[in-house]
Design a protein around this motif. Structure first.
Motif, short mmCIF file in Angstrom:
data_model
loop_
_atom_site.label_atom_id
_atom_site.label_comp_id
_atom_site.label_asym_id
_atom_site.label_seq_id
_atom_site.Cartn_x
_atom_site.Cartn_y
_atom_site.Cartn_z
N LEU A 135 13.01 20.54 2.73
CA LEU A 135 11.78 19.78 3.01
C LEU A 135 11.92 18.34 2.54
O LEU A 135 11.49 17.41 3.21
N PHE A 136 12.55 18.14 1.38
CA PHE A 136 12.75 16.79 0.84
C PHE A 136 13.63 15.96 1.77
O PHE A 136 13.34 14.81 2.08
N ILE A 137 14.73 16.56 2.25
CA ILE A 137 15.65 15.85 3.15
C ILE A 137 14.94 15.44 4.43
O ILE A 137 15.02 14.29 4.88
N ILE A 138 14.22 16.39 5.03
CA ILE A 138 13.50 16.10 6.28
C ILE A 138 12.48 14.99 6.05
O ILE A 138 12.34 14.07 6.87
N SER A 139 11.77 15.06 4.94
CA SER A 139 10.73 14.06 4.65
C SER A 139 11.33 12.67 4.51
O SER A 139 10.75 11.69 5.01
N ILE A 140 12.48 12.55 3.86
CA ILE A 140 13.13 11.26 3.69
C ILE A 140 13.51 10.67 5.05
O ILE A 140 13.28 9.48 5.32
N PHE A 141 14.08 11.50 5.91
CA PHE A 141 14.46 11.02 7.25
C PHE A 141 13.23 10.63 8.06
O PHE A 141 13.24 9.63 8.78
N ILE B 62 10.52 3.77 -0.83
CA ILE B 62 10.93 4.98 -1.55
C ILE B 62 11.52 4.61 -2.91
O ILE B 62 11.34 5.33 -3.90
N SER B 63 12.21 3.47 -2.99
CA SER B 63 12.80 3.06 -4.27
C SER B 63 11.73 2.76 -5.31
O SER B 63 12.00 2.82 -6.51
N GLU B 64 10.52 2.44 -4.86
CA GLU B 64 9.42 2.19 -5.80
C GLU B 64 8.93 3.48 -6.44
O GLU B 64 8.24 3.45 -7.45
N SER B 65 9.27 4.61 -5.82
CA SER B 65 8.92 5.90 -6.41
C SER B 65 10.07 6.34 -7.32
O SER B 65 11.03 5.61 -7.52
N VAL C 24 0.83 -1.21 0.00
CA VAL C 24 0.00 0.00 0.00
C VAL C 24 0.87 1.26 0.00
O VAL C 24 0.63 2.21 -0.75
N SER C 25 1.90 1.26 0.84
CA SER C 25 2.76 2.44 0.95
C SER C 25 3.52 2.72 -0.34
O SER C 25 3.63 3.87 -0.77
N SER C 26 4.06 1.66 -0.94
CA SER C 26 4.88 1.84 -2.13
C SER C 26 4.06 2.21 -3.36
O SER C 26 4.56 2.85 -4.28
N LYS C 27 2.79 1.81 -3.39
CA LYS C 27 1.95 2.06 -4.56
C LYS C 27 1.12 3.33 -4.44
O LYS C 27 0.89 4.03 -5.43
N TYR C 28 0.66 3.65 -3.23
CA TYR C 28 -0.35 4.71 -3.12
C TYR C 28 0.05 5.88 -2.22
O TYR C 28 -0.31 7.01 -2.49
N ILE C 29 0.77 5.61 -1.13
CA ILE C 29 0.98 6.67 -0.14
C ILE C 29 2.26 7.47 -0.40
O ILE C 29 2.22 8.68 -0.66
N PRO D 40 4.66 7.58 -2.89
CA PRO D 40 4.88 8.31 -4.16
C PRO D 40 4.08 9.61 -4.25
O PRO D 40 4.61 10.64 -4.70
N LYS D 41 2.82 9.57 -3.81
CA LYS D 41 2.00 10.79 -3.86
C LYS D 41 2.50 11.84 -2.88
O LYS D 41 2.52 13.03 -3.18
N LEU D 42 2.90 11.39 -1.69
CA LEU D 42 3.43 12.31 -0.69
C LEU D 42 4.70 12.99 -1.19
O LEU D 42 4.85 14.22 -1.12
N LEU D 43 5.63 12.20 -1.73
CA LEU D 43 6.89 12.76 -2.22
C LEU D 43 6.68 13.65 -3.45
O LEU D 43 7.42 14.62 -3.65
N PHE D 44 5.68 13.32 -4.25
CA PHE D 44 5.37 14.17 -5.40
C PHE D 44 4.97 15.57 -4.94
O PHE D 44 5.43 16.58 -5.47
#
Length: 573
Positions: free
Chosen positions: A223-229, A257-260, A202-207, A209-213
């Motif tokens: 913001l990107f660095i903080i989000s990854i951590f 994350i690699s799926e995104s 569910v996370s790799s397909k729907y949550i 990728p959309k969040l990181l987009f």
């Protein structure tokens, strides 16, 4: 400042650890020895068994655990579920066979030689079954062997081991008989695993990728660095809270994350943090070793170390042979997985907590682990020569040599870009980048695009364009674009101030690359040439030349005269 350091002991300890490490590694660098050995030696020097320089071992161990989390996170980032399934045979056959053979060998040896009690013997098998992902992957990456056939097989075995650590940790209390209802605990474990798989999907397909987009649309690197951590540590915390492990959660976070499309940018950001924390991890391992014990029992420790490496080499080689790879790959795989790994210390901690690890084996195991880790980089430096010697001089029947000389299967690679060669790297997918990409496609020239706008990346990927999300000054992103084998790199965008920095990285990482760069103003041309650009095209200059050409053509000035004027103006610039 001194008072401040006294009030926060961890700062003092980190200063001591890193300061000693700098001097030790400088000396080892002159001797051409691996840096990992330097961190182990630094830990021995700082530790409670030698100079007693470190006062807050628990805080250092906490930092070391963060290093393990980041290590597993980056390993997860390097893969995707689809690439993992492409190598499922290597992972689930080779990895499982190596693990089971190693556990069986060490458990049997422990049971019949020392401990007439299977739970302890099996747990000792667990300890010795894991190899060092941190050391092996680091050396393979430094040598450029991670994409070779044996490198992929070693990687597959290490992945399976890292995943298997979690079931081994969960199995330890069952071995000790601490479970009141075995079937109930196994059922709960099965439910947890099913939940993890569902969460991963569910996370790799729907949550994620959309969040990181949405995050990358802001174009805020902070913001990107903080989000990854946050994603990494949040998922690690969730798995730990559910009774699994931090390490598993970190690996899953990397996989998600690699799926995104943002995995390579994330890997480049995490890498510096991972290096510092994993360095502290190896220091903490060295701190646990009692040098006095090692000296007093050196004969037995050396004997057990050799025995350990030989057994693990045999089981690793048998696992590789089961996959019908060449004899060279069999021997090189055996050499690369013959050490004790960092996750063995995690298992050891679990065994100590539940009383499953005999106290007398603790220092023996530490000494063997540190010695095997220290020897491994030397063996890996000469693994090709050792493999060639063994293939040529061992009395191997010709029938077996023919049997294990098949060519590897196609399509077994981990990285979709690894076959790119003599290609164009197009940096920026604006109008200029799109035009160049279309011309390359029409001319049947291979290319890959690097772009930082997530919407552009999504649209181009949907259209079948080979495109990577990320910043072109990120080495992981450039590595994914196979920079080392590229022929030309073109910086098409002028809407960035990073062009000199990008040019510098391109030239440093590939000295033979032909670099063409666009810039906005004439005054920036010399700086880009200084940083390594072969050709610099200034929009200001070209618009000036176009204007002059159009005006002079209205007066029927011959084209060769116009070209001469243009060249003169360029020279006078």
């Amino acid at each position: 400042m001194g008072i401040f350091l006294m009030e926060i002991p961890i700062l003092t300890d980190l200063t001591i650890i890193l300061g000693i490490s700098v001097f030790v590694i400088l000396i080892l660098h002159r001797l051409k020895l691996p840096t990992i050995i330097g961190f182990l030696i630094s830990g021995i020097i700082c530790g409670p068994h030698t100079l007693h320089l470190i006062n807050t071992e628990t805080e250092v161990e906490a930092l070391a655990e963060i290093g393990i989390v980041l290590l597993l996170f980056t390993i997860g980032l390097e893969f995707s579920l689809s690439s993992l399934m492409r190598i499922k045979k290597a992972v689930f056959v080779g990895g499982a066979l190596q693990l089971l053979l190693t556990i069986g060998a060490f458990a049997s040896l422990s049971y019949y030689v020392s401990y007439d009690y299977w739970p302890i013997a099996i747990f000792i098998g667990f300890l010795f079954s894991v190899s060092s992902s941190a050391i092996v992957l680091k050396v393979l990456q430094n040598n450029g062997d991670i994409k070779k056939e044996y490198g992929k097989l070693v990687l597959a075995i290490l992945i399976f081991q890292d995943i298997a650590v979690v079931p081994m940790i969960l199995t330890a209390p069952l071995l000790m008989g601490m479970s009141e209802d075995l079937f109930m605990d196994l059922g709960i474990l099965a439910l947890k695993v099913a939940g993890v798989i569902l969460f991963l999907f569910v996370s790799s397909k729907y949550i994620v990728p959309k969040l990181l987009f949405q995050i990358t649309k802001t174009k805020s690197k902070d913001l990107f660095i903080i989000s990854i951590f946050v994603i990494c540590f949040a998922i690690a915390w969730l798995t730990s809270y559910s009774g699994l492990s931090l390490a598993l959660g970190a690996f899953l976070a990397g996989l998600i994350i690699s799926e995104s499309r943002y995995g390579y940018e994330a890997a480049g950001i995490i890498l510096p943090f991972k290096e510092i924390f994993t360095s502290i991890f190896f220091v903490s391992v060295g701190m646990m070793l009692d040098v006095t014990f090692l000296v007093e029992n050196f004969f037995y420790v050396a004997m057990f170390t050799i025995m350990t490496m030989v057994i693990k080499a045999i089981t690793g080689g048998l696992a590789a042979a089961a996959l019908r790879v060449s004899l060279h790959v069999v021997f090189m795989t055996a050499i690369n997985v013959c050490q004790v790994g960092e996750f063995s210390f995690v298992l050891m901690k679990t065994g100590n907590e539940i009383g499953l690890l005999p106290i007398e084996i603790h220092q023996y195991f530490l000494a063997i682990a540190v010695l095997t880790m220290s020897i491994t980089p030397f063996l890996m430096t000469f693994d090709k020569q050792i493999s060639n010697f063994m293939v040529e001089h061992l009395p191997i029947p010709k029938r077996l040599k023919r049997k294990f000389s098949k060519t590897p299967e196609k399509g077994s690679g981990f990285n979709i870009s690894e076959n790119l060669e003599d290609h164009i790297i197009i940096i920026g997918y604006g109008l200029a980048g799109q035009s160049l990409a279309h011309c390359a496609m029409a001319s049947q020239i291979k290319f890959v695009v690097i772009e930082l706008n997530p919407r552009t990346v999504a649209e181009a990927a949907a259209a079948g364009i080979p495109i990577v999300y990320g910043d072109a000054d990120n080495e992981e992103v450039l590595h994914h674009a196979n920079l080392s084998k590229a022929k030309v790199a073109v910086i098409t965008t002028i809407a960035t101030t990073k062009t000199p920095e990008i040019t510098y990285h391109l030239r440093r990482l590939n000295p033979d690359l032909s670099i063409i760069s666009r810039t906005k103003q004439i005054k920036e041309m010399e700086e880009l040439r200084t940083h390594g650009a072969d050709v610099v095209i200034a929009d200001e200059m070209e618009s000036k030349m176009e204007t002059i050409s159009l005006v002079l053509s209205q007066y029927n000035i011959p084209k060769d005269h116009i070209d001469a004027y243009s060249n003169l103006i360029r020279d006078l610039r």
